[in-house]
Design an enzyme around this catalytic site. Sequence first.
Site, short mmCIF file in Angstrom:
data_model
loop_
_atom_site.label_atom_id
_atom_site.label_comp_id
_atom_site.label_asym_id
_atom_site.label_seq_id
_atom_site.Cartn_x
_atom_site.Cartn_y
_atom_site.Cartn_z
N HIS A 155 0.84 -1.21 0.00
CA HIS A 155 0.00 0.00 0.00
C HIS A 155 0.88 1.26 0.00
O HIS A 155 0.74 2.14 -0.86
CB HIS A 155 -0.91 -0.02 1.23
CG HIS A 155 -1.78 1.20 1.37
ND1 HIS A 155 -3.11 1.18 1.06
CD2 HIS A 155 -1.51 2.46 1.78
CE1 HIS A 155 -3.62 2.39 1.26
NE2 HIS A 155 -2.66 3.19 1.71
N GLU A 156 1.77 1.34 0.96
CA GLU A 156 2.61 2.54 1.07
C GLU A 156 3.53 2.66 -0.14
O GLU A 156 3.83 3.77 -0.59
CB GLU A 156 3.41 2.52 2.37
CG GLU A 156 2.56 2.56 3.64
CD GLU A 156 1.52 3.68 3.66
OE1 GLU A 156 1.75 4.73 3.03
OE2 GLU A 156 0.46 3.49 4.29
N HIS B 291 1.73 4.43 -2.88
CA HIS B 291 1.83 5.89 -2.72
C HIS B 291 3.19 6.38 -3.21
O HIS B 291 3.30 7.42 -3.86
CB HIS B 291 1.70 6.28 -1.24
CG HIS B 291 0.30 6.24 -0.70
ND1 HIS B 291 -0.76 6.88 -1.30
CD2 HIS B 291 -0.21 5.66 0.42
CE1 HIS B 291 -1.86 6.70 -0.58
NE2 HIS B 291 -1.55 5.95 0.47
N HIS C 172 3.33 6.66 -6.87
CA HIS C 172 2.54 7.80 -7.32
C HIS C 172 3.42 9.06 -7.31
O HIS C 172 3.30 9.93 -8.17
CB HIS C 172 1.34 7.97 -6.38
CG HIS C 172 0.24 8.84 -6.88
ND1 HIS C 172 -0.76 9.29 -6.06
CD2 HIS C 172 -0.03 9.37 -8.10
CE1 HIS C 172 -1.60 10.04 -6.77
NE2 HIS C 172 -1.18 10.11 -8.00
ZN LIG Z 1 -2.81 5.26 2.03
#
Ligand SMILES: [Zn+2]
Length: 691
Positions: A476-477, A480, A483
Amino acid sequence: MNAPQMPPDTARNPLLAEWTGPYGLPPFAEATPDRLRDAFDDALARHRAEIDAIAADATPPTFANTIEALERGGRELDRVASIFFVLAGADTSDAIEAVEREVSPLLARHANAIYLNRALYARIADLHARQGELGLDAEQTRVLDRYHTRFVRAGAALDRPKQDRLAAINERLATLGTQFGQNVLADEKSFALLLDEADLAGLPDFARHAARAAAQERGHPDKYAITLGRSACETFLQFSARRDLREKLFQAWIRRGENGGKTDNRAIIAEMVNLRAERAKILGFDSFADYRLDDQMAKTPAAVRKLLDEVWQRARARALAERDALQELVTEEGGNFPLAPWDWRYYTEKRRKAQFDLDEAELKPYFQLDSMIGAAFETARRLFGLTFTPVDVPLYHRDARAWEVKDESGGHVGLFIGDYFARSSKHSGAWKTSLRDQEKLAGDIRPLIVNVCNFTKPAAGDPALLSFEEARTLFHEFGHALHALLSDVTYPLLAGTAVPSDFVELPSQLYEHWLEVPEILRQYARHYRTGEPIPPALLDRLLAARAFNQGFATVEYTACALLDLEVHGLRDPAGLDIGEFERRELVHIRMPAEIVMRHRMPNFQHLFSGGGYAAAYYSYMWSEVLDADAFEAFAETGDPFNPAVARRLRDFIYGAGNLRDPAEAYTAFRGRLPTVDALLRKRGLDAAVPA
Ligand SMILES: [Zn+2]
């Protein structure tokens, strides 16, 4: 541009200079609390002078002398603040906390001086009114529009008395938000369940070792310590056969910020909710939720409520069925008690074992931290052609590690820093942050991106093993981080993760899907001792259990999103008693008594440690509607790494920052907007509730 060209006094304070470390890293060794404090004063003064010069410019406003000048300004402040907030989150101290308390109202005051500057706003409003004749390209038009929206939403167009009140509110909120986060950390630091060997019944070896190491760190070499980090806590609740100790730990966990005395957060919450409601009213909105959502993808509280209600009913029904199955297990084992919240994870673990022959302790040896980092990197290579090479560079803590990121042609993309282990100087949770974001305005600036997690640090010589859920957090991290790393924009305002919070979880949550792709697991889920890949039968059972306990997980989360929307939807929160509010609302939504909110109000850092997710905790589920549907774009092709889909994903989502309105960006990627169906399928909530 017309900003005064006075060089910062870099001889006096090295933190103000351009960073010249390897890959453009900052001089962490110089970043003492005193120097940081001084650097803030200098950087704030310098940025203030730049802003005043832009606002007082005698020549008529142009895009270059106003918008671009704003975008080029404040570089020293960006640098000082980014070093400081990395440290304040991941390696804080009493001295850093003191600086944070001093600086957060100063930063709020500084933001007020910019966004409530009427002369500056007049220039922006003038440009915005005649944007069609300025000859701007699409990105410049977007930047101008975002500036205009930001200034209007901050109150730049209001009269002076209203602005003065807004300024006071913003400063007070900054102080309260800092205090809230520091209180939670203080309650976490001051508690440890100190145990003897005899108290460890049920705990697998990895948990015993971790508890041993935690006790040693706290100066009790002959004991075992369970701390209030989420990993340590959840592991104990999952495995400990000692019901009394589970209860004791659970009570401490859910009462962070609610213990009376100096670290109690309840009065802070009441004041923050009132100030936010007042601010919304001054800005012409009925409630803070109305105000906040107006600039999100969701747009209105009604749109959010529609989604949450749809999910809530199904999730609650599923959770009640799960509860009945757990209660049956308690009774079968001769337990003469009704299931309590501190029993849920323990009996769920047993049920998982019975139903899917899945045992967390059997799985964990296959999920070594370094292999999961490798799996995340490999996924980025197959989707986007990125490679990651470890580099030895000076960072802020010895547990933090760095990798140089390159593209398929060997070009430098940026630096990725991973800081994975829990420690007492780190706030709880997991997050992505930046030391520097991508842009092209001031040259080809490459990003320096940090992931922070709180995985339990193993004793010296032991491998760091993750649960499947922790591996999911890592992915998940890392989503990010990608991104931010793949960002390809010109203007800093639009870079990377600078998108609405109900869109920002799309790249992160979407990335989690690749952890469940069997070919990734076969390659990277290997036994830490033997190197053997995870046995196919175990992998099948793991993937078959995906929808297991999803009633609980969805209820635990959605209750938080509903209460967040409710408390920030209050039109007049005067006299708010947050404890009473929480109890009443949980009755109202018919929260199952055996489940406690994932974040109770007194420690709900998303809402009150700063305002990042205030009235926006629903963002995770909103983004999940997008991510479930987005991954189906790959599934429909039969190839989880389909190059054409990956290209569109990079062009319109991961690389596109805030270049487009989120709905427009998603439609460009997928050809249409999503419905809730893919999310319900993903969580296994589409079928009838099982018996
Ligand atoms: Zn998040």
